[in-house]
Design an enzyme around this catalytic site. Structure first.
Site: not given
Length: 660
Positions: A145, A343, A372, A446, A513, A517
């Site tokens: 950030n 994707d 992918e 993933d 997930d 992440r």
């Protein structure tokens, strides 16, 4: 003596996938006691099912008890083919079919599998800047950030106040997981950290979706034309691309074109956007983009998620919007990106991918189009048809999950010979231009974090409640960091280019997930692991044979995996010991005077390799002598590790030669 091997030039030349129109020479070696009176090569077209039969000619004896038969095969079109051999013998009709390690075996029936042949476009070229590079994947919200103020953020997006907290993982009051919490990682932050990425040797940055969307993962696109305000704006992206270019890096975007978000200006189920989306009106300009069963509430959606309505990719309107002269593909390339990762490429029609390629290459012939695909992309089937990804008119290359399976399988008690076989199959099946640009990976957004996969307790279907509180013990973590060195050492030396999932290089852990992440732990990095990755990057850029060199398997068996990377001038010996004890490994001829890299210990003609570690030796390719091989590689059995004789090096002399 082998009947046939599709990987050896003395049996098949050239080996591997070939440009169509290339003459392929085949040779089989048969025992004389078969009394073969005729032999044919049978080549089957995968698309149409037709077979061509090529007569083979008797070409003399091989020693006293074998004979050789040969023929040339011409394939004049691109596509996938399967071949085997038919023999007329004193025992009747016999066939040579594909066995383990692509060697032929003799059988009395035409059983599967056959040998594979893929032919591709003669002028197929892939980006010149990819080979020899290093890729880095960033989940933008969680990297860094910059502190730049942002405007235009939806009020119902939650901004986390602490960088170090774990992402929200519990369902909301309605029992729905919304993925709507944000940590404020942004494009300016990535730009500020480019020097850090440069220290890793990174040459390509792959960004997970950056376009406006409701969720933090942004695979539910809201507006393809706009950067998500949480990440910044178009000028921030332009600056990122420009500053990366100055440091020799390219940026590629994630293209999510099989579906949009229901909360998008195109569908607009949640009425967030002005104007009519396809959900609001059948007169909407976007209505033909979607697959309604009963408008407006029953429609096809990606894997049944109603928030991700599927797109009709071949709708003329959608195709033009994405691939047209003023379409999305070209818009962001003109802002500065160097290509796209598609994707769920196996859920996109071949024709649509071809249109994307045309748009990408017309804008920049040296740009990248990556797909992918989780399986072998050369023979992948999806939705009832064989895919054409690698024929030269669709993808440049793919995400290489098979290599990941080989690396993690080897470290999870797999046999080195079986794991290298996965690698060799890919190298045999894929076109060389594709191999140069393979995205080799250990983890992504993933998958579980690789450190957790290597040493953590298995998930076994347990839910988020368990995943949120389960972490590596100090002992597991210490062991896992050693195993990470092996995994990354393999990743950095296989054909293709390694891709680091942000934070793997500093020891991030986590299950699926959202725990894979989490935010990058700035100031809390595992310094020794980071230094290891930096040194791997230096080695990769210093060794010419890692750019586009051949791979020669050597010494893969049991808990050892080994190979040589070689180009015309240099060669690199790579040996990986996944055992919990040290080994001594005898090097092949030509490496005795080589340079040890990455803390490798050489003792004369042997390597002392500690438990759970790797060794690398860099050497000049010996001068070519008339009618001699450049490198004398013993048969695998001659250099295999015999476990019955392994004990710690400081107690017993250990060798990787068979025991008497």
């Amino acid at each position: 003596m082998r009947l046939f091997s599709s990987r050896e030039k003395e049996y098949r030349s050239p080996t591997g996938a070939i440009p169509f129109g290339t003459k392929m020479h085949l040779r089989i070696v048969l025992p004389r006691d078969l009394h073969c009176t005729g032999a044919v090569a049978i080549v089957k077209d995968d698309k149409f099912g037709d077979s061509d039969v090529y007569g083979m000619y008797w070409c003399g004896m091989v020693g006293d008890d074998h004979e050789q038969w040969e023929c040339d095969v011409d394939v004049d079109n691109i596509g996938l083919y399967w071949y085997h051999f038919g023999l007329d013998t004193c025992y009747g009709r016999r066939f040579i079919m594909k066995g383990y390690a692509s060697e032929g075996f003799l059988t009395d029936n035409e059983c599967e599998p056959r040998f594979q042949l893929l032919t591709y476009e003669k002028d197929f070229e892939t980006p010149s800047w990819m080979p020899g590079g290093i890729m880095y994947q960033i989940f933008p919200d969680r990297f860094y950030n910059s502190g730049k103020p942002k405007t235009g953020i939806y009020a119902d997006k939650k901004i986390q106040t602490s960088w170090d907290t774990i992402p929200d993982w519990k369902p909301d009051k309605n029992g729905i997981i919304t993925n709507s919490d944000f940590f404020g990682g942004d494009l300016k932050g990535i730009t500020e950290k480019l020097p850090y990425l440069k220290s890793l040797g990174v040459t390509c940055i792959y960004l997970n979706p950056i376009f406006e969307a409701y969720s933090n993962h942004r695979y539910d696109t809201g507006d393809y034309e706009k950067i998500d305000p949480v990440l910044g704006d178009e000028e921030d992206f332009r600056e990122l691309c420009e500053e990366a270019k100055k440091l020799g890096m390219h940026i590629i975007n994630d293209g999510v074109f099989s579906h949009t978000g229901s909360d998008s200006k195109y569908f607009n189920r949640e009425n967030r956007y002005p104007g009519n989306g396809a959900y609001n009106s059948q007169g909407s300009p976007y209505y033909t983009w979607y697959k309604f069963i009963e408008w407006p509430n029953i429609y096809n959606s990606w894997w049944g998620f109603y928030t991700l309505p599927e797109v009709e990719e071949l709708s003329a309107s959608f195709d033009e919007y994405i691939n047209g002269e003023d379409g999305i593909i070209k818009k962001w390339m003109r802002v500065g990106n160097s290509g796209w990762r598609l994707d769920v490429a196996d859920e996109l029609p071949d024709e649509f991918i071809q249109h994307i390629r045309e748009a990408v290459k017309s804008e920049n012939p040296d740009a990248l189009l990556l797909g992918e695909v989780w399986e072998d992309a050369s023979n992948k089937e999806s939705y009832g048809s064989r895919r054409q990804f690698l024929y030269g008119n669709e993808l440049d290359s793919v995400m290489n999950y098979p290599f990941r399976d080989a690396i993690l399988g080897f470290l999870d008690c797999g046999d080195g010979r079986d794991m290298i076989e996965i690698v060799l199959n890919v190298l045999e099946n894929y076109p060389r231009p594709v191999i140069r640009c393979l995205m080799n990976l250990l983890g992504t957004h993933d998958t579980e974090r690789v450190l957790t996969l290597l040493v953590g307790e298995r998930q076994y279907g347990r839910g988020r409640e368990w995943q949120a509180v389960t972490h590596l013990t100090p002992e597991q973590r210490e062991y896992g960091l050693r195993r990470m060195r092996i995994a990354s050492g393999i990743l950095y030396t296989l054909p293709g280019l390694p891709c680091i999932y942000y934070g793997d290089e500093v020891g991030m852990e986590g299950y699926r997930d959202p725990f894979n992440r989490c935010t990058f732990p700035w100031g809390k990095e595992e310094k020794e692991l980071l230094e290891w990755y930096q040194r791997l990057g230096e080695m990769r850029h210093a060794c010419s044979c890692l750019v586009d060199g051949d791979l020669i398997e050597f010494g893969s068996t049991g808990r050892t995996m080994g190979y040589i990377r070689k180009d015309d001038e240099k060669m690199l010996l790579c040996v990986f010991n996944a055992a919990d004890y040290p080994i001594r490994f005898r090097m092949p001829e030509g490496f005795e005077g080589g340079t040890p890299l990455m803390d490798t210990i050489i003792d004369g003609e042997e390597l002392d390799i500690p438990a759970n570690s790797c060794a690398f030796v860099y050497a000049d390719v010996p001068a070519v002598k008339a009618e001699e091989e450049i490198i004398d590689i013993p048969d695998s059995d001659e250099c295999s590790v015999e476990y019955g004789i392994f004990e710690p090096i400081n107690e017993t002399t250990i060798t990787n030669q068979p025991a008497d």
